[in-house]
Design a protein around this motif. Structure first.
Motif, PDB file in Angstrom:
ATOM      1  N   HIS A   3    -139.025   5.616-144.229  1.00  0.00           N
ATOM      2  CA  HIS A   3    -137.653   5.232-143.942  1.00  0.00           C
ATOM      3  C   HIS A   3    -137.412   4.998-142.456  1.00  0.00           C
ATOM      4  CE1 HIS A   3    -137.423   9.543-143.027  1.00  0.00           C
ATOM      5  NE2 HIS A   3    -136.406   9.220-142.259  1.00  0.00           N
ATOM      6  N   THR A   4    -136.334   4.293-142.189  1.00  0.00           N
ATOM      7  CA  THR A   4    -135.926   4.020-140.819  1.00  0.00           C
ATOM      8  C   THR A   4    -134.578   4.664-140.561  1.00  0.00           C
ATOM      9  OG1 THR A   4    -134.870   1.950-141.495  1.00  0.00           O
ATOM     10  CG2 THR A   4    -137.162   1.824-140.766  1.00  0.00           C
ATOM     11  N   ASP A   5    -134.297   4.928-139.286  1.00  0.00           N
ATOM     12  CA  ASP A   5    -133.026   5.542-138.898  1.00  0.00           C
ATOM     13  C   ASP A   5    -132.455   4.807-137.698  1.00  0.00           C
ATOM     14  OD1 ASP A   5    -132.861   7.811-140.713  1.00  0.00           O
ATOM     15  OD2 ASP A   5    -134.577   8.609-139.619  1.00  0.00           O
ATOM     16  N   LYS A   6    -131.124   4.827-137.616  1.00  0.00           N
ATOM     17  CA  LYS A   6    -130.420   4.296-136.452  1.00  0.00           C
ATOM     18  C   LYS A   6    -129.433   5.343-135.968  1.00  0.00           C
ATOM     19  CE  LYS A   6    -130.510  -0.607-137.777  1.00  0.00           C
ATOM     20  NZ  LYS A   6    -129.660  -1.805-138.010  1.00  0.00           N
ATOM     21  N   PHE A   7    -129.362   5.524-134.661  1.00  0.00           N
ATOM     22  CA  PHE A   7    -128.398   6.447-134.063  1.00  0.00           C
ATOM     23  C   PHE A   7    -127.675   5.730-132.933  1.00  0.00           C
ATOM     24  CE2 PHE A   7    -132.052   8.888-135.527  1.00  0.00           C
ATOM     25  CZ  PHE A   7    -131.472   9.883-136.304  1.00  0.00           C
ATOM     26  N   GLN A   8    -126.401   5.969-132.824  1.00  0.00           N
ATOM     27  CA  GLN A   8    -125.616   5.482-131.694  1.00  0.00           C
ATOM     28  C   GLN A   8    -124.666   6.597-131.298  1.00  0.00           C
ATOM     29  OE1 GLN A   8    -123.649   1.671-132.175  1.00  0.00           O
ATOM     30  NE2 GLN A   8    -122.029   2.252-130.743  1.00  0.00           N
ATOM     31  N   ARG A   9    -124.826   7.136-130.084  1.00  0.00           N
ATOM     32  CA  ARG A   9    -124.047   8.314-129.719  1.00  0.00           C
ATOM     33  C   ARG A   9    -124.090   8.531-128.205  1.00  0.00           C
ATOM     34  NH1 ARG A   9    -128.489  12.243-132.662  1.00  0.00           N
ATOM     35  NH2 ARG A   9    -130.083  12.196-131.043  1.00  0.00           N
ATOM     36  N   TYR A  10    -123.274   9.461-127.773  1.00  0.00           N
ATOM     37  CA  TYR A  10    -123.313   9.941-126.395  1.00  0.00           C
ATOM     38  C   TYR A  10    -124.236  11.160-126.364  1.00  0.00           C
ATOM     39  CZ  TYR A  10    -119.172   7.054-125.640  1.00  0.00           C
ATOM     40  OH  TYR A  10    -118.305   5.999-125.563  1.00  0.00           O
ATOM     41  N   GLU A  11    -125.031  11.289-125.321  1.00  0.00           N
ATOM     42  CA  GLU A  11    -125.898  12.452-125.136  1.00  0.00           C
ATOM     43  C   GLU A  11    -125.648  13.019-123.741  1.00  0.00           C
ATOM     44  OE1 GLU A  11    -129.951  11.427-125.963  1.00  0.00           O
ATOM     45  OE2 GLU A  11    -129.573  11.076-128.108  1.00  0.00           O
ATOM     46  N   LEU A  12    -125.068  14.209-123.689  1.00  0.00           N
ATOM     47  CA  LEU A  12    -124.748  14.865-122.423  1.00  0.00           C
ATOM     48  C   LEU A  12    -125.709  16.024-122.213  1.00  0.00           C
ATOM     49  CD1 LEU A  12    -120.882  14.962-122.948  1.00  0.00           C
ATOM     50  CD2 LEU A  12    -122.258  13.142-121.914  1.00  0.00           C
ATOM     51  N   LYS A  13    -126.201  16.166-120.991  1.00  0.00           N
ATOM     52  CA  LYS A  13    -127.231  17.162-120.713  1.00  0.00           C
ATOM     53  C   LYS A  13    -126.752  18.182-119.691  1.00  0.00           C
ATOM     54  CE  LYS A  13    -130.821  13.858-121.902  1.00  0.00           C
ATOM     55  NZ  LYS A  13    -132.071  13.173-121.512  1.00  0.00           N
ATOM     56  N   PHE A  14    -127.199  19.425-119.907  1.00  0.00           N
ATOM     57  CA  PHE A  14    -126.796  20.545-119.058  1.00  0.00           C
ATOM     58  C   PHE A  14    -128.009  21.437-118.838  1.00  0.00           C
ATOM     59  CE2 PHE A  14    -123.384  19.056-121.705  1.00  0.00           C
ATOM     60  CZ  PHE A  14    -122.254  19.027-120.897  1.00  0.00           C
ATOM     61  N   LEU A  15    -128.244  21.858-117.604  1.00  0.00           N
ATOM     62  CA  LEU A  15    -129.321  22.790-117.306  1.00  0.00           C
ATOM     63  C   LEU A  15    -128.748  24.197-117.169  1.00  0.00           C
ATOM     64  CD1 LEU A  15    -131.496  20.767-114.760  1.00  0.00           C
ATOM     65  CD2 LEU A  15    -132.116  21.448-117.096  1.00  0.00           C
ATOM     66  N   LEU A  16    -129.319  25.155-117.913  1.00  0.00           N
ATOM     67  CA  LEU A  16    -128.812  26.526-117.949  1.00  0.00           C
ATOM     68  C   LEU A  16    -129.921  27.506-117.605  1.00  0.00           C
ATOM     69  CD1 LEU A  16    -127.148  26.391-121.499  1.00  0.00           C
ATOM     70  CD2 LEU A  16    -126.161  25.568-119.369  1.00  0.00           C
TER      71      LEU A  16
END
Length: 240
Positions: A3-16
């Motif tokens: 199968h195939t997948d598609k994603f469209q989104r915001y990705e926010l990153k944080f260092l902890l």
């Protein structure tokens, strides 16, 4: 081909730090639940040109950037399910296309034996990428341990915590297992917030309370910078 997948989104990153992660997670209780695969070991091979054109461009922070990687979850052998992932970012939105197949097929596909037995849109996009960059090759191995959570009320919210980020340039095969040099100092955690829309207000308030702020961070980009640093100093920056 699977199968195939598609994603469209915001990705926010944080260092902890580990201390920040523990305190933050305490306040997130009730807002999150374990994802379908709550804990996983993820290994990736990033593909690039011999002179690392893709990651060099990415680190310049252009409006549009793209990358290609091969991913497996857990220990891998020739028959393991592998994911060929084409990831693009335009402004702040991440677009990811991926197709799954046995690891051996994926390796053959990406390393010259291109085929389109199932000419899906995603396969056509990956084929075009491979043709546009005809000298792509395995460039970097990166692995990490991931905890994954989903929002209890926010259906499109996903939060992940990555630890033990490792990279290497030798033995660029997912079958070789996770080992390498550390990308982050011991105990540090990379948190990613993934959502189709804006960050929920309750999450923004909790992060603000803990003085945790968004950062720009690329695992492959950081590993590339560590590689350059090693070439200059001849040593390792962080112990693995």
């Amino acid at each position: 081909m699977n199968h195939t997948d598609k994603f469209q989104r915001y990705e926010l990153k944080f260092l902890l730090s580990s201390v920040q992660k523990t305190a933050l997670f305490s306040d997130l209780q009730g807002f999150l639940k374990e994802d379908r695969y709550p804990q996983s070991s993820i290994s990736n091979i990033y593909f690039d040109t011999p002179d690392f054109l893709l990651i060099r461009r990415s680190l310049e922070k252009p409006v549009y950037k793209e990358k290609l990687r091969l991913r497996c979850y857990g220990s891998a052998d020739s028959e393991s399910t592998a994911f060929v992932e084409l990831k693009k970012k335009y402004k702040s939105v991440v677009y990811k296309r991926r197709v799954s197949m046995p690891l051996l097929w994926a390796e053959n596909y990406l390393c010259g034996d291109h085929f389109s037995e199932t000419p899906s849109q995603i396969i056509r996009e990956i084929d075009y990428f491979l043709e546009f960059y005809p000298n792509l090759m395995p460039a970097m191995y990166i692995s990490y341990q991931r905890e994954s959570f989903a929002g209890t009320k926010d259906r499109d919210l996903r939060i992940t915590f990555d630890t033990d980020l490792l990279w290497r340039r030798e033995r660029l095969s997912l079958r070789s297992g996770p080992y390498g040099r550390a990308i982050l100092p011991k105990g540090d955690v990379l948190m990613e917030v993934k959502t189709k829309d804006a960050m929920p207000l309750w999450l923004a308030e909790i992060l603000s309370d803990h003085k945790i702020y968004k950062t720009s961070f690329s695992k492959y980009g950081k590993a590339y910078e560590e590689m350059l640093q090693e070439q200059i100093t001849g040593g390792e920056r962080y112990a693995s």
